[in-house]
Each structure stands twice: as structure tokens, then as C-alpha cells.
Enzyme design. Structure first.
Site, mmCIF file in Angstrom:
data_model
loop_
_atom_site.group_PDB
_atom_site.id
_atom_site.type_symbol
_atom_site.label_atom_id
_atom_site.label_comp_id
_atom_site.label_asym_id
_atom_site.label_seq_id
_atom_site.Cartn_x
_atom_site.Cartn_y
_atom_site.Cartn_z
ATOM 1 N N CYS A 1 16.000 21.702 -2.999
ATOM 2 C CA CYS A 1 15.905 21.424 -4.438
ATOM 3 C C CYS A 1 16.013 19.921 -4.700
ATOM 4 O O CYS A 1 15.085 19.180 -4.417
ATOM 5 C CB CYS A 1 16.960 22.235 -5.186
ATOM 6 S SG CYS A 1 16.636 22.364 -6.952
ATOM 7 N N HIS B 1 16.982 28.034 -2.987
ATOM 8 C CA HIS B 1 18.308 27.704 -2.466
ATOM 9 C C HIS B 1 18.768 28.727 -1.438
ATOM 10 O O HIS B 1 19.464 29.682 -1.794
ATOM 11 C CB HIS B 1 19.321 27.660 -3.613
ATOM 12 C CG HIS B 1 19.199 26.460 -4.486
ATOM 13 N ND1 HIS B 1 20.055 25.392 -4.413
ATOM 14 C CD2 HIS B 1 18.296 26.153 -5.457
ATOM 15 C CE1 HIS B 1 19.703 24.467 -5.306
ATOM 16 N NE2 HIS B 1 18.628 24.909 -5.951
ATOM 17 N N GLU C 1 21.131 28.507 0.583
ATOM 18 C CA GLU C 1 22.601 28.549 0.698
ATOM 19 C C GLU C 1 23.224 29.476 -0.343
ATOM 20 O O GLU C 1 24.372 29.878 -0.210
ATOM 21 C CB GLU C 1 23.172 27.123 0.579
ATOM 22 C CG GLU C 1 23.289 26.563 -0.832
ATOM 23 C CD GLU C 1 21.958 26.079 -1.420
ATOM 24 O OE1 GLU C 1 20.901 26.414 -0.865
ATOM 25 O OE2 GLU C 1 21.996 25.388 -2.451
#
Lengths: 231, 742
Positions: free
Chosen positions: A88, A204, A206
Site C-alpha cells: 500500500c 494488505h 498482513e
């Protein structure tokens, strides 16, 4: 030696902790934070440039962070074949510093968008994806400027070199305009450099590692990288 | 600049009454200086002093087993959740700023509430918001709605707090005075809780964070008057938010608290330096000597009055332990933030403000603050004329709609019922990787890392109910918020409240306020959910009328075992659907009455707190025993809307249903009744007997409604709605309104 992740912390990074937590506490990988004013990458094998709003992104996303002291080291690290993942805001920084081609525009809707998103693995032969295979994964997106753009020549080049790694798609893997959340060129969600050691992606991973939160497809990307190291 | 002469006229212009100005002169034993007048006027404004509400607020239950810090003691309330951890949470309004400058008004509302949380030493782990606007067919309403949502999103997204739940209602009464209530929840180690206190003679006082500018001067006073045509001129009293600085301030603040370098800390919100210096001193029964020359300024020619009243955002006042100055400075340097010593704590209970070597103000802090000698009033109350008239509504005279299907579709697609996805997709609901259940279900569920626990949170208030019956309507707001967290598998812990009302000097408004407090008090005692604090916002009026009285409840619940997390959507084909609770065909104040008949009449649904509590026990017991697969409360729109939501809330895996809804007297009443204390649950076939056995033994009535499955929702073998059609109505109705050109 277990491979080590280094998560860079810029002022205004806010997914730095998410990346650290998911890598270290959920996936149990060797992981350390790297403060942006440092030049030492602490022996990291993989550098993560995390999501967030470095320096508030008041000028242009990633435009100031690229001048942070740590970025000189990250640049040489990448030039020497080191693995870098920009997520991002990290992707935006990689574009600004020129490690990846193209630019990021505001979302077509002019609105921030946060939701779970299906991604087709377009190139399954990179170290980021070769343990995932050609399939559809679900990973959240959350950004206001994820509308990837490149001029025709650059686009031709990155597509020709198989540098497009992820595309926004339907659950079934259809890549169509209506499954594109931000207007990016050809539904591009993630790309890598020519040497395929530097990847930038808007979604994302994560945020999709911990089974407690009910999403784990993000872990596939980190696992892929690690398995390439250990094999 | 020569300071104006202080006299009664100037005091009145500052919003003080003649009586109050008299008290100021009396307490000081002299005419106040210009700076002192400014300080008194903001500190005694409604916004800071709660002068017209505090007496009634003190009647609310404000203590309970898990409460570590009660209402009004610190920047936010604090609730113990075990494992050495506590939850700090609070809700606050930013209505007036949002009415004139929606983007910055809403953004700084979020910023303010986040600072209240992290000055406690708590890291914000979730944000919620409760919003009210006019009708979406109005272009200015769409402008306000769009700006407020973007303001909340941009601030929270950049700061890095997940915005996970809330509510949005639309009604003409909020047209010129929208309500923007922001709530934040933080997590803190109980050993590292910071306090908003100043003590210890000679301890240095720091100002940290942003520099001080002329923005927001008299913001607190602006919040304490009605919105009018003149309000547009108050645009400069709206502050400008800087979420990036706030994020740095968060990290630096938590670092100085963690390293045990400070005595106390307070956020600078309303009334800026005036408020933080006087409140912290009063709390510590001490004083401060402050030199304004040391305050980092944006514009150098600011005078003492302006510096004391500035509401520039992202600032904190910190009392540091003597000897730790350098360590504190090092931390703020690391985060590239201002950090200046502006004075010191003294033993004398006096606030001394110097500027350019001159003493500009000398006030005993106790005179200024809430809980000290700030004025306290009881206002007159009078039952409003509308009250008996709306109550006398006879539902039996209501014409029956020609077509139930059309009627349902109209209600289901009304912006009050329809999905708020257009809103919450603009919020990062996942950052910090704790979000187990995000926006769209009954309550949000946030994981507490390294434990087996989670917290559930939701805001609720149906202003229409409170308008029709302030006491019962407020009880419903508490009951519904509790029900929502119960449906998620949580035990309700405590509430925060944001009391949005009209001008308290109008007896009808004060009657509503008083009744609402009575209802809240009763309900909170019943559910053992004390009030941990919150905010009162009066003067929510436009030239036409006051808004509906809207006491928003922010409820937090605890899930002791992650396996108990429950969501609203139907999970499996062939699951059995039951309703727990009973219908009384109550349509007073319903969405049906408003949307279909354009009426806001009748009494709000009745609420039996014991029945509600019994229902909570039953549902939590069923969840604990793993006997239900989903739970969703029946609220606005009635049972049909609730069922349709259960079918399509998970739009990736929608599941239809075949149900039989018993009709008592009329279809429209039974389908759209908003009777309280009802929850739709689903049960696996193999658990049928066990479920029915437990439900039968409880005090809660229940009945079998039908079976989940298929691609449509089928009602009483008469009405059929395809899931695709329902999804279009539900998910696209607000986007269609927002994309409409006018």
C-alpha cells in the site's frame, strides 16, 4: 540461519505493527522493526515497507518517505537483489523512489475504500507467489490512492516481462472492470521489478494472516517468500 | 493591540449572564482582566462546565464491579477486563462544527476523542460513530453526509485506528443541525494508567504537539448556542485536524507514560490551555505558573487572550516529574514534535498566567471548573404540547397498505434500514489486525491480543422513540445496545453516553432531558452497566425546531471466550429459525409509520427491562452451550427486515428462508412491529431438542419461525423475495441516493 524480515517504520506508518505482529507472532518468523532514521538494515533478508500515511501523505503519497535515510539503504539492498515488499503506502514509496515503474492516482471513486478483495495470481512463478500457484486469494484492500497507472510503453513492458503479479478479480478469477475497486490499469493490484525481487501491492496481506480474524490468504505470500529461502 | 475595557456588556457578548458576571467579579474581588473574562466565559460555557446538566448526570449509576475510573474523574472511563488489562472508552459530540464545516468538524471530533483515550495511557483499538442527518433527497444534506463521512474516514484511517461500528439515521429534524458523535475505545495495562492531574511543587509543565494558532477560538462557546443563519460566520471557530501529527503524538505520549516520566497529562480540546491548566490544577489541589511567551505559536502577534482560548488541535499539557525533562524532550524530538516547558506546578491553589512579563490572569482554578465552583443550575421543565397528542394516536384507524410486498420493499430500502456500506467502506476497519467482526453486524468484535478474549461494541439510539417518549425511548436505547453486544456473544459491561438535546433554557427541552436521564438511570442499573462518562450537547436546534432528543448510548461488552463470538447472518441451509421474545404489534414511532404513512406518532414500543435481561441470559447461555449459529435482534423495520438482513448480511454467502410469521390482528402490524426484546436465532437440526429444552426452561417466550435455505425469502407461503433483489434494495439504496443529481 532463519531468514529475517525487517519492517521499516516511517513517521505515519500505521500498518508497521500489523506486519510485525503477523510475521512475528502469528507466523513465527524472525522479524525486527527498522526506524526510518537508521541506515542499518540489521541483516534483514526481506524488507517490508508497510502501509499507512508516511508523513501524513499530505504532499503526494510516498513522496517524502522516499527521502528518509533508511531508503538509501533499501535502494542499494534492492539493486543488489535483496527482497523488498511494499504494501500500500510502501508500494507508493517504491514507485516514488523508482524501484518500480508507474504512478499511483486517486481511486476513480475519489473515495477511500476498505473491503475484502479477490485477487488473481497473475504470475505464479515469482518468489512471492510460486508456492501459491495460479489461484484466487482473498486479501483486504484499504486505500484512497490505489489507482495504478503507467504510460502505454511502460505497461507493455511490464506486461511483456510478466511483472504483473496480482490482478483484482472476482471470486472465480474473472478479471473485469466491475471487479476493479479503484480504476487501476488492467485491474493491476501488484507488480514487481524486472529482476523480480521487488514487489509492490495495494492489498494488505498482513491483515489476512491470523486465523482468529478468519482470514489467512495473506500468509500465503509471506510463506512463499520464506520457503524460497529455506529451499 | 489595546485590550477592550471589561464591563457587563462585554461579558454578555462573551455569553455570560449578568448573574454569572457578578459572580466572576465577586470571586475575584475585582473586575476581571480581558484575558480572565475570556477564560471564565469558555470555562463556564455549557460545553466545559456542564452547568445545566451536571446535577442530573450525577443521578446516573456511575460505579460498578469492573469500573476502575468512574465518570468525570479522568479524560475517559476505565473498565477492568481481567489479565491486567482495562478498556478506556468515551463518546463525544462534534455537532455544531460539523454543521458548518462537515469535513473538519467531523475529523476534529474523531481527533478529540482519540486524544481523550490515549492521554489515559491507552492505545486506541477501535473507533465508532453515531450520525444523524436530514433527508438524503436534499442536496445540502448529501453535502454534509459526504463531508462528515470523509472527515471521519480520513482522520481515523491516517491515524491508524479501525472504525468498526456505529449507526446512521436520517430524519428532517436533523437537517440544519446534524449530529456527529464519535466514540473511541482504548486498551491499557492497568499498571500504566495515566491521570489528568497536576501536583508536586516545582514540577515542570510542558506543552507538546502542534503549535498554537488562532483556530478554534471560542469553539466551546459556539457549541453552547443554537445554530442559526449567523452560524456560517462561525466557520473560523472550527478547528483544522492533522491526523499525522496526532499519530506522532500518540506514539510519543504512550512512550513517556510507559517510561514513567510524568505526573499527569491532559488533552487540549475545548478551551485549550485554559481548560487543561485549570482542570489539572484543580484535580491536584495545586496551582500553576505559566509563561505564555514559551508557547510555540503559528502567528507571533497572538495576545494572551488568544493563546489561552485557542483550540488548535493535537496538543497536550503534560506535567513532568522534575529531573525527567531531558528524557521527555528526547522522546518528542524522536517524533519531530514540539515540546516546550511553559511553566511549573505550585503548591498555591492559584493559576498565574504571564505574557510579555505581565501578569495577565490570576484565578484560583477551583473557580473555573466543573466539580469546583463553576455554576450549577436546575432548569425548569414542562411537558411539551405534542406529547399527549402523539400519544393519543390510534393505530387501528390506520389504513392497511394495498400491497405488503411493496410496503416491505419501501421500508427495507429506506436509508435508515438499508446497508450503510457506502459509509463504512470509506473507513479502514481492519488496521491493527484485531477486527474479528467489522461493520455491518449487530456489534463489532475486537480481539484482545495474547488473550482468549474480545470486546464487543455498538452505539444505539432511536431519536424518534425518545421524542415520543423520552424516558421509555432512552431505556430502549440502553436495552438495544446491550442486546446488540449480547447477540455478538458478549456480556454488557458499561456505557458511555452522548446526550444530544435542544436549548436547555426551553422547559420542554429540559423535560425531555430529565426524562431521558431517568430512563437511562433505570436501564443501566438493571443491566449493571454503569455510565463511565460521556458528553452533553445542548443547543441542537435550528430556526425551525429542536432535533429529536438523541441520547446516544455507546455500549462495550466482554467476550470471555473467543469461541463465543456470534454473528447475525444465517450460516447453514436447513438450520431452524426461532424467535426469542414476543410481539405486541407495536408500530408507534416505527419506520413503517414514518416511511409509508409519513407519521411520527404513537408511543414508542414498551420495554420490560426484566424481560430484556432474561432474554440476554438465555441468549448468552445458548451461545455458551454452542446451540445457536446466529443471533440478530429485531429492531427498526420489524421482523421482516430483520429476517431479510439475516439472509443477506453475508452477501458472499446469502441464504434464504421459509418462514411463517404469526399474524395477531393485521399483517402490516405483525410484519413491521418494532416490539422490543426480540432476537432471531438459528439452530442446527441436531440441536433442536436441547435448544427447545433450554428455551422452555427460561422466562423468555419463543417460537419456531421456519427453516433457512434456498435463494429467496418466503413469508407465510404468500410473499416471496429473491435474495438478489433483496441485496439490490439493501446495498444499493444509499449509493443510488448519493449518485442522484439534483
Amino acid at each position: 540461519m532463519k531468514p529475517k524480515f525487517g519492517v521499516v517504520v516511517f513517521p505515519g506508518s500505521n500498518c508497521d505493527y500489523d506486519a510485525y505482529y503477523s510475521l512475528k507472532k502469528v507466523l513465527h518468523y524472525n522479524t525486527e522493526f527498522i526506524w526510518h532514521k537508521e541506515k542499518d538494515l540489521k541483516g534483514s533478508d526481506v524488507i517490508i515497507l508497510p502501509g499507512g500515511f508516511s508523513y501524513g501523505d499530505y504532499l503526494r503519497t510516498g513522496a517524502i518517505a522516499r527521502f528518509s535515510p533508511v531508503m538509501d539503504s533499501v535502494f542499494s539492498f534492492a539493486e543488489n537483489g535483496g527482497i523488498v515488499i511494499g504494501i500500500c503506502n510502501g508500494f507508493q514509496i517504491l514507485l516514488e523512489i523508482g524501484l518500480l515503474p508507474g504512478v499511483m492516482l486517486q481511486n476513480e471513486s475519489l473515495k477511500f475504500v476498505c473491503k475484502d478483495q479477490y485477487l488473481l495470481v497473475e504470475n505464479e512463478s515469482t518468489i512471492f507467489t510460486n508456492k501459491i500457484g495460479k489461484k484466487v486469494i482473498k486479501i483486504p484492500i484499504k486505500h484512497g490512492e490505489g489507482n495504478y497507472y503507467a504510460d502505454a510503453e511502460t505497461l507493455k513492458e511490464i506486461e511483456g516481462n510478466n511483472q504483473v503479479i496480482f490482478k483484482y478479480s472476482s471470486k472465480e478469477g474473472k478479471v473485469e472492470k466491475k471487479f476493479n475497486p479503484n480504476g487501476s490499469l488492467n485491474n493491476i493490484a501488484g507488480i514487481c521489478n524486472r529482476k523480480k525481487n521487488v514487489m509492490g501491492l495495494m492489498p494488505h496481506p498482513e491483515n489476512a494472516c491470523d486465523p482468529i480474524l478468519g482470514k489467512t490468504d495473506g500468509a500465503l505470500i509471506f510463506k512463499s517468500v520464506i520457503e524460497n529461502f529455506t529451499n | 493591540m489595546k485590550e477592550p475595557e471589561v464591563n457587563l456588556k462585554l461579558a454578555l457578548e462573551h455569553g455570560l449572564t449578568e448573574e454569572e458576571y457578578g459572580w466572576v467579579c465577586e470571586r475575584l474581588g475585582r473586575t476581571p482582566t480581558f484575558t480572565e473574562l475570556g477564560i471564565f466565559s469558555v470555562m463556564w460555557s455549557e460545553h466545559c462546565s456542564y452547568k445545566n446538566s451536571i446535577a442530573l448526570l450525577k443521578t446516573l449509576p456511575r460505579s460498578g464491579g469492573r469500573l476502575l475510573v468512574g465518570a468525570g474523574e479522568e479524560n475517559a472511563g476505565l473498565v477492568d477486563i481481567g489479565d491486567g488489562l482495562a478498556i478506556a472508552f468515551k463518546i463525544e459530540s462534534h455537532n455544531h462544527p460539523s454543521a458548518v464545516e462537515p469535513y473538519q468538524g467531523a475529523a476534529t471530533g474523531v481527533g478529540g476523542i482519540l486524544r481523550d483515550i490515549f492521554t489515559m495511557g491507552a492505545r486506541p483499538i477501535a473507533a465508532l460513530n453515531s450520525l444523524r442527518f436530514g433527508n438524503l433527497d436534499d442536496a445540502r444534506t448529501r453535502y454534509l453526509f459526504e463531508g462528515v463521512v470523509k472527515g471521519i474516514g480520513d482522520y481515523g484511517n491516517c491515524f491508524g485506528v479501525p472504525t468498526v461500528a456505529g449507526e446512521v439515521y436520517f430524519d428532517e429534524c436533523y437537517k440544519t443541525n446534524p449530529l456527529v458523535n464519535a466514540m473511541a475505545i482504548g486498551l491499557v495495562d492497568t499498571k500504566r494508567v495515566a491521570s489528568a492531574v497536576a501536583k508536586g511543587n516545582g514540577n515542570p509543565v510542558f506543552i507538546v504537539g502542534s503549535s498554537t494558532g488562532r483556530d478554534g477560538i471560542h469553539g466551546a462557546t459556539f457549541a453552547s448556542e443554537e445554530i442559526s443563519e449567523k452560524s456560517e460566520a462561525k466557520r473560523p471557530s472550527v478547528q483544522v485536524g492533522d491526523p499525522f501529527t496526532e499519530k506522532l503524538l500518540l506514539e510519543a505520549t504512550l512512550e513517556i507514560i510507559k517510561n514513567d516520566l510524568i505526573v499527569g497529562i491532559q488533552d487540549m480540546g475545548a478551551a485549550g490551555i485554559s481548560c487543561s491548566t485549570s482542570e489539572m490544577s484543580a484535580k491536584g489541589k495545586s496551582g500553576m505558573k505559566i509563561n505564555l511567551d514559551k508557547v510555540p505559536l503559528r502567528e507571533h502577534d497572538m495576545n494572551a487572550y488568544e493563546i489561552m482560548l485557542s483550540e488548535s488541535q493535537e496538543r497536550m499539557l503534560v506535567v513532568v516529574k522534575k529531573g525527567k525533562e531531558e528524557e521527555v524532550k528526547k522522546i518528542f524530538d524522536k517524533w519531530d514534535l514540539h515540546c516546550e516547558i511553559i511553566g511549573e506546578v505550585t503548591d498555591e491553589e492559584n493559576l498565574l498566567i504571564y505574557h510579555h512579563g505581565e501578569l495577565k490572569a490570576e484565578i484560583p482554578p477551583v473557580e473555573l471548573v466543573l466539580g469546583g465552583n463553576a455554576p450549577v443550575y436546575y432548569r425548569d421543565t414542562k411537558e411539551p404540547e405534542y406529547f399527549m397528542e402523539t400519544l393519543s394516536f390510534d393505530k387501528n384507524k390506520l389504513p392497511e397498505p394495498d400491497c405488503i410486498s411493496d410496503t416491505f420493499e419501501k421500508i427495507f430500502s429506506s436509508p435508515n434500514i438499508a446497508s450503510k456500506r457506502w459509509v463504512y467502506e470509506q473507513y479502514d476497519s481492519m488496521v491493527r489486525t484485531n477486527t474479528i467482526v467489522g461493520p455491518g453486524s449487530d456489534a463489532a468484535v475486537i480481539y484482545i491480543k495474547e488473550t482468549n478474549k474480545a470486546i464487543a461494541a455498538k452505539t444505539d439510539c432511536n431519536g424518534r422513540y425518545v421524542y415520543l417518549n423520552p424516558k421509555e425511548g432512552t431505556k430502549i436505547a440502553v436495552a438495544e445496545s446491550a442486546r446488540n453486544v449480547v447477540c455478538s456473544g458478549a456480556i454488557p459491561l458499561a456505557i458511555t453516553n452522548c446526550l444530544n438535546f435542544g436549548n436547555p433554557y426551553k422547559p420542554e427541552n429540559y423535560w425531555q432531558f430529565k426524562k431521558a436521564i431517568e430512563g437511562m438511570s433505570e436501564a443501566c442499573k438493571y443491566f449493571n452497566t454503569p455510565v463511565t462518562g460521556g458528553n452533553v450537547s445542548f443547543y441542537n436546534e435550528s430556526p425551525e425546531a429542536a432535533v429529536y432528543p438523541t441520547p446516544t448510548i455507546g455500549m462495550v461488552g466482554l467476550i470471555e471466550n473467543l469461541e463465543n463470538v456470534t454473528t447475525a447472518n444465517f450460516k447453514n441451509e436447513n438450520d431452524l429459525i426461532y424467535v426469542l421474545g414476543e410481539d405486541y404489534e407495536e408500530i408507534g414511532g416505527s419506520e413503517y409509520l414514518k416511511v409509508v404513512h409519513n407519521l411520527v406518532k404513537g408511543d414508542c414500543p414498551k420495554i420490560d427491562l426484566q424481560a430484556e435481561k432474561d432474554l440476554h441470559h438465555l441468549v448468552l447461555n445458548l451461545i455458551e452451550q454452542k446451540l445457536i449459529n446466529s443471533a440478530h435482534d429485531i429492531s427498526e423495520g420489524g421482523i421482516l427486515c430483520a429476517l431479510a438482513e439475516c439472509c443477506i448480511i453475508d452477501d458472499e454467502n446469502p441464504i434464504g428462508a421459509n418462514v411463517h410469521i404469526p399474524i395477531k390482528t393485521r399483517e402490516d402490524f405483525s410484519f413491521f412491529s418494532e416490539s422490543q426484546s426480540r432476537i432471531i436465532v438459528t439452530v442446527s437440526q441436531e440441536n433442536k431438542e436441547k435448544f427447545e429444552e433450554i428455551a422452555s426452561k427460561s422466562f423468555t417466550p419463543f417460537y419456531f419461525l421456519g427453516i433457512a435455505g434456498g435463494k429467496s425469502l418466503n413469508i407465510n407461503e404468500q410473499y416471496q423475495f429473491s435474495l438478489n433483489h433483496l441485496m439490490d434494495l439493501y446495498y444499493n439504496s444509499i449509493p443510488r441516493k448519493m449518485n442522484a443529481k439534483s
